[in-house]
Design a protein around this motif. Structure first.
Motif: not given
Ligand SMILES: C[S@@+](CC[C@H](N)C(=O)[O-])C[C@H]1O[C@@H](n2cnc3c(N)ncnc32)[C@H](O)[C@@H]1O
Length: 271
Positions: A66-81
């Motif tokens: 159920t967690t909604r995550v915002l990854d800021v300064a995500c760059g090429t997306g490694d942490l968001a992914e």
């Protein structure tokens, strides 16, 4: 590859880059210049530790279906992914450099198994159930999201690059729900003198040249990197800033002998 000439010259790096009135424009130009080889340089020059640090951030954040995550300064997306891989319900990535976001979006399409089309336009791969990350262009200091709309906010190797970090921290606090968690990865100067000596040798004398070679970079991005780390808030000072913003339960865990630090903080339940 974007052809960009010198941005962070020796002259520009003589003073702290954090007080440069043009910091935001220069940071954006430098990431545009190195976007194409950013991931490769991260893997090589962290000795394949960088993804391990991001996974530690995901674990510290605590993620469920159920967690909604915002990854800021995500760059090429490694942490968001990595958040999407961990099973978060919704993951949003925000960055202000279009060239970095283009790579993140390609990566996201590959990772989420989005249907690819053959030359006749027919779908040739089935979608999977994994969350797809939504990527937006935006500024960490002025987030285009309503108050209290995320359970987790993250930023990896980004807060040091933001022109006014305190403004970004206030925005993270605003968009987190009460009880929501902030996780921050950032480089630091290791406290052990022997480790610090080795780290300084590597990050100031070797890496700027080898990473610039890999990226064929003339922007000075990899000369800015160690200078921006040594002139940025050290972990204790950063934890203090988090508290001043209103966060509680602030902790800082050293990773890989303190080369990298994982900060975690919570927006109080009653605020
Ligand atoms: C070192 S990269 C980190 C990328 C990614 N988080 C990672 O783990 O590799 C820093 C990123 O911060 C972004 N950035 C810097 N200032 C920003 C701001 N004010 N708003 C949004 N993104 C910003 C840059 O465009 C760049 O992509």
């Amino acid at each position: 590859m974007v052809e960009i000439g010198p941005i962070w010259t020796q002259e520009a790096l003589r003073d702290s880059p954090h007080i440069d009135a043009e910091k935001a424009r220069k940071v954006q130009g430098m990431f545009a210049a190195i976007a194409g080889s950013y991931d490769l340089n991260n893997r090589l020059h962290s000795f394949f530790q960088d993804q391990r640090w991001r996974r530690a951030a995901v674990r510290a954040a605590g993620v469920n279906a159920t967690t909604r995550v915002l990854d800021v300064a995500c760059g090429t997306g490694d942490l968001a992914e990595a958040f999407a891989d961990a099973g978060a319900a919704e993951v949003t990535g925000v960055d202000f450099t279009p060239e970095m976001l283009a790579i993140a979006r390609d990566k996201g399409r590959r990772n989420s198994g989005a249907p690819r089309a053959d030359s006749a336009g027919t779908s040739i791969s089935a979608p999977t159930a994994r969350t797809s990350v939504t990527y937006h262009q935006g500024d960490a200091m002025q987030l285009a999201f309503p108050d209290q709309s995320f359970d987790v906010v993250s930023i990896a190797f980004g807060i040091r690059n933001v022109a006014v970090p305190a403004r970004a921290l206030a925005e993270f606090f605003r968009v987190l729900r009460p009880g929501g968690r902030l996780v921050v990865l950032e480089f630091a100067d290791p406290t052990n003198p022997i480790v610090r000596w080795g780290s300084n040798l590597y990050t100031k004398r070797i890496m700027p040249w080898t990473a610039s070679m890999v990226a064929r970079d003339a922007s000075g991005a990899y000369h800015y990197l160690p200078r921006s780390v040594s002139t940025f808030l050290q972990p204790r000072e950063f934890a203090q800033k988090l508290q001043e913003t209103g966060f509680e339960q602030c902790s800082a865990a050293p990773l890989t002998m303190g080369i990298c630090v994982l900060h975690r903080a919570v927006r109080p339940k009653n605020q």
